[in-house]
Design an enzyme around this catalytic site. Structure first.
Site, PDB file in Angstrom:
ATOM      1  CG  ASN A 173       3.097  10.511   1.303  1.00  0.00           C
ATOM      2  OD1 ASN A 173       4.049  11.152   0.855  1.00  0.00           O
ATOM      3  ND2 ASN A 173       3.037   9.196   1.257  1.00  0.00           N
ATOM      4  NE  ARG A 233       6.698   8.447   3.122  1.00  0.00           N
ATOM      5  CZ  ARG A 233       6.476   7.319   2.489  1.00  0.00           C
ATOM      6  NH1 ARG A 233       5.280   7.069   2.030  1.00  0.00           N
ATOM      7  NH2 ARG A 233       7.437   6.461   2.297  1.00  0.00           N
ATOM      8  CG  LEU A 282       8.487  -7.347  -0.419  1.00  0.00           C
ATOM      9  CD1 LEU A 282       8.264  -8.832  -0.670  1.00  0.00           C
ATOM     10  CD2 LEU A 282       9.932  -6.958  -0.750  1.00  0.00           C
ATOM     11  N   GLY A 283       6.598  -3.133  -2.208  1.00  0.00           N
ATOM     12  CA  GLY A 283       5.565  -2.423  -2.960  1.00  0.00           C
ATOM     13  C   GLY A 283       6.163  -2.028  -4.288  1.00  0.00           C
ATOM     14  CG  ASN A 284       5.887   1.071  -8.005  1.00  0.00           C
ATOM     15  OD1 ASN A 284       6.287   0.202  -8.795  1.00  0.00           O
ATOM     16  ND2 ASN A 284       5.870   2.350  -8.298  1.00  0.00           N
ATOM     17  NE  ARG A 307      12.929   4.476  -6.757  1.00  0.00           N
ATOM     18  CZ  ARG A 307      12.122   4.494  -5.689  1.00  0.00           C
ATOM     19  NH1 ARG A 307      12.111   3.485  -4.837  1.00  0.00           N
ATOM     20  NH2 ARG A 307      11.345   5.519  -5.476  1.00  0.00           N
ATOM     21  NE  ARG A 326      -2.253  -5.264  -9.329  1.00  0.00           N
ATOM     22  CZ  ARG A 326      -2.804  -4.207  -8.756  1.00  0.00           C
ATOM     23  NH1 ARG A 326      -3.914  -4.328  -8.079  1.00  0.00           N
ATOM     24  NH2 ARG A 326      -2.241  -3.018  -8.865  1.00  0.00           N
ATOM     25  N   GLY A 329       2.199  -3.587  -1.068  1.00  0.00           N
ATOM     26  CA  GLY A 329       1.240  -4.175  -2.001  1.00  0.00           C
ATOM     27  C   GLY A 329       1.575  -5.609  -2.402  1.00  0.00           C
TER      28      GLY A 329
HETATM   29  P1  AMP Z   1       2.370  -0.407  -3.209  1.00  0.00           P
HETATM   30  O1  AMP Z   1       3.443   0.446  -3.793  1.00  0.00           O
HETATM   31  O2  AMP Z   1       2.649  -0.841  -1.801  1.00  0.00           O
HETATM   32  O3  AMP Z   1       0.988   0.140  -3.388  1.00  0.00           O
HETATM   33  O4  AMP Z   1       2.376  -1.783  -4.050  1.00  0.00           O
HETATM   34  C1  AMP Z   1       2.128  -1.804  -5.425  1.00  0.00           C
HETATM   35  C2  AMP Z   1       2.514  -3.180  -5.962  1.00  0.00           C
HETATM   36  O5  AMP Z   1       1.707  -4.193  -5.340  1.00  0.00           O
HETATM   37  C3  AMP Z   1       2.271  -3.294  -7.467  1.00  0.00           C
HETATM   38  O6  AMP Z   1       3.377  -3.917  -8.081  1.00  0.00           O
HETATM   39  C4  AMP Z   1       1.071  -4.216  -7.537  1.00  0.00           C
HETATM   40  O7  AMP Z   1       1.061  -4.982  -8.702  1.00  0.00           O
HETATM   41  C5  AMP Z   1       1.303  -5.113  -6.332  1.00  0.00           C
HETATM   42  N1  AMP Z   1       0.087  -5.828  -5.979  1.00  0.00           N
HETATM   43  C6  AMP Z   1      -1.078  -5.320  -5.549  1.00  0.00           C
HETATM   44  N2  AMP Z   1      -2.014  -6.310  -5.414  1.00  0.00           N
HETATM   45  C7  AMP Z   1      -1.401  -7.466  -5.779  1.00  0.00           C
HETATM   46  C8  AMP Z   1      -1.811  -8.842  -5.866  1.00  0.00           C
HETATM   47  N3  AMP Z   1      -3.031  -9.212  -5.551  1.00  0.00           N
HETATM   48  N4  AMP Z   1      -0.899  -9.753  -6.275  1.00  0.00           N
HETATM   49  C9  AMP Z   1       0.355  -9.381  -6.617  1.00  0.00           C
HETATM   50  N5  AMP Z   1       0.806  -8.107  -6.550  1.00  0.00           N
HETATM   51  C10 AMP Z   1      -0.060  -7.159  -6.138  1.00  0.00           C
END
Ligand code: AMP
Length: 402
Positions: free
Chosen positions: A11, A92, A212-214, A244, A289, A335
């Site tokens: 990726n 990817r 729901l990630g970055n 974004r 976080r 995340g």
């Molecule tokens: P990703 O892009 O899927 O890796 O997700 C990243 C996001 O997940 C970031 O905003 C992190 O702060 C959030 N994240 C990771 N661990 C936690 C946690 N324990 N509690 C809240 N948000 C989290």
């Protein structure tokens, strides 16, 4: 030791290369890692083999080809059997346009098409193509066994009423201006896993998948197919994300461009790099976080959380309506979706009108890679947490070619 078939999954981003060597049969990733800060003086690589992590600097300004060469010549030389058992490479690919929705062998003519699509995905497709070329150099005997899996692919089933913008129709016909949707590999994995969980056939599954990630997106899945999704022509549309903005009034950008005399690049940076959680917290952090730790004492974090939840709940409500009263489940992943009991609790508390009843003990237990149901047994509809696994989807599709 029996002969295994492994798939190298790649990726590529503009300055990063994520890799994983996956056994598509037993679904295990044996070796994975990340090369970061490529093309910069601080280029580095980290990897994990059987739980043991290592990290080292790459030569200054190492590029994607250098990173892959390091993987083959430095890391994989310690595991010659594993190297031999890599039978194909799965990539990817962010944007397949309307032409590529199914996994495809990356022949020179396909690569030409993908380079041309860079117009639609300038940040991603050129990096993806670079990654494919680098892989062909590092693994010359697998040159014809590079397979592209498209992040737009799962959304090829969107109906016109969901993918068309209310712009002059000729823009769609002439230039392909439409909603494409992204995170399709993750939403597909979540649908497939949810069907397994509920012991249903995928084609009978009706659900809402929240990645729901970055980056963040939400997809309405009807009879196993994507029928609407929150990202659009680019990944900027929809939910509040790390940096974004998600949905904004398009006329607002014209206003800001004039008022602040912004260049095109500055306008793009504003909505892609300076907005979302980062913008709402007045530049403090794009990391969820930080919001979790500070919302009780920092008014900007409280506002960011409120806007985040409001937007998400609004999308879930409207997608529930699209599913004609046949909602099997809402699933949280990414995340934030996998780890934030706070987000899941606040969302589900707003969804009592749709028949959801949260079980807070289950919600607290479903964290850090734990699958699980987070609604009560009396709840009319169920909500789950399921960790996503995009590498596995890419590995399985790629394996189907060999
Ligand atoms: P990703 O892009 O899927 O890796 O997700 C990243 C996001 O997940 C970031 O905003 C992190 O702060 C959030 N994240 C990771 N661990 C936690 C946690 N324990 N509690 C809240 N948000 C989290």
């Amino acid at each position: 030791m029996s002969e295994q078939h492994y798939i190298l999954v790649i990726n590529c981003g503009s300055s990063s290369l994520k890799f994983s060597i996956v056994n598509p049969e037993n679904e295990e990733s044996v070796l994975s890692g990340l090369a970061e800060c490529l093309l910069l003086p601080e280029a580095k690589i980290s990897w994990k083999y059987q739980g043991e992590k290592q990290q080292t600097a790459l030569p200054q300004k190492a590029n994607h080809t250098d990173a892959l060469q390091f993987i083959t010549e430095q890391i994989l030389t310690h595991f010659p059997e594993l190297k031999q058992q890599i039978k194909a490479i799965g990539h990817r690919i962010t944007h397949g346009g309307e032409k590529y929705s199914q996994p495809t062998i990356l022949t020179p003519s396909v690569l030409d098409d993908l380079s041309a699509l860079a117009e639609l995905a300038p940040l991603h497709n050129p990096a993806n193509v670079t990654g494919v070329k680098a892989a062909q150099v590092a693994f010359p005997h697998l040159k014809e066994k590079n397979v592209g899996v498209f992040d737009t692919g799962f959304h090829a089933t969107l109906p016109p009423q969901a993918y068309l913008y209310a712009l002059p129709i000729s823009y769609y016909e002439k230039y392909g201006i439409r909603r494409y949707g992204f995170h399709g590999i993750s939403h597909y994995y979540i649908a497939y896993k949810t069907a397994e969980y509920l012991d249903k056939r995928l084609e009978d599954l009706n659900m809402i998948s929240c990645h729901l990630g970055n980056g963040a997106s939400i997809t309405a899945i009807k009879n196993g197919q994507s029928i609407d999704t929150s990202m659009g022509f680019t990944p900027c549309e929809g939910l509040v994300m790390g940096t974004r903005s998600g949905d904004v009034d398009p006329a607002l950008l014209i206003y800001l461009k004039q008022k602040l005399n912004l260049s095109t690049q500055e306008t793009s940076d504003l909505i892609n790099k300076q907005s979302g959680l980062l913008g709402l917290t007045n530049g403090s952090s794009s990391d969820f976080r930080y919001i979790t730790e500070n919302y009780a004492k920092d008014k900007y974090c409280q506002i960011a959380l409120d806007v985040y939840i409001h937007r998400l709940v609004k999308y879930i409500g409207s997608y529930a309506v699209l599913l004609d009263n046949k909602l099997d489940a809402i699933v949280f992943t990414g995340g934030i979706g996998e780890n934030s009991e706070l987000v899941r609790r606040l969302v589900l508390e707003k969804l009592t009108i749709l028949g959801f009843e949260l079980d807070q003990e289950r919600n607290l237990a479903a964290r850090f890679g734990q699958n699980g149901k987070i609604t009560s047994d009396q709840s009319q509809h169920s909500a789950y947490v399921i960790p996503t696994n995009e590498e596995l989807v890419i590995a399985k599709y790629t394996a189907s070619f060999i």
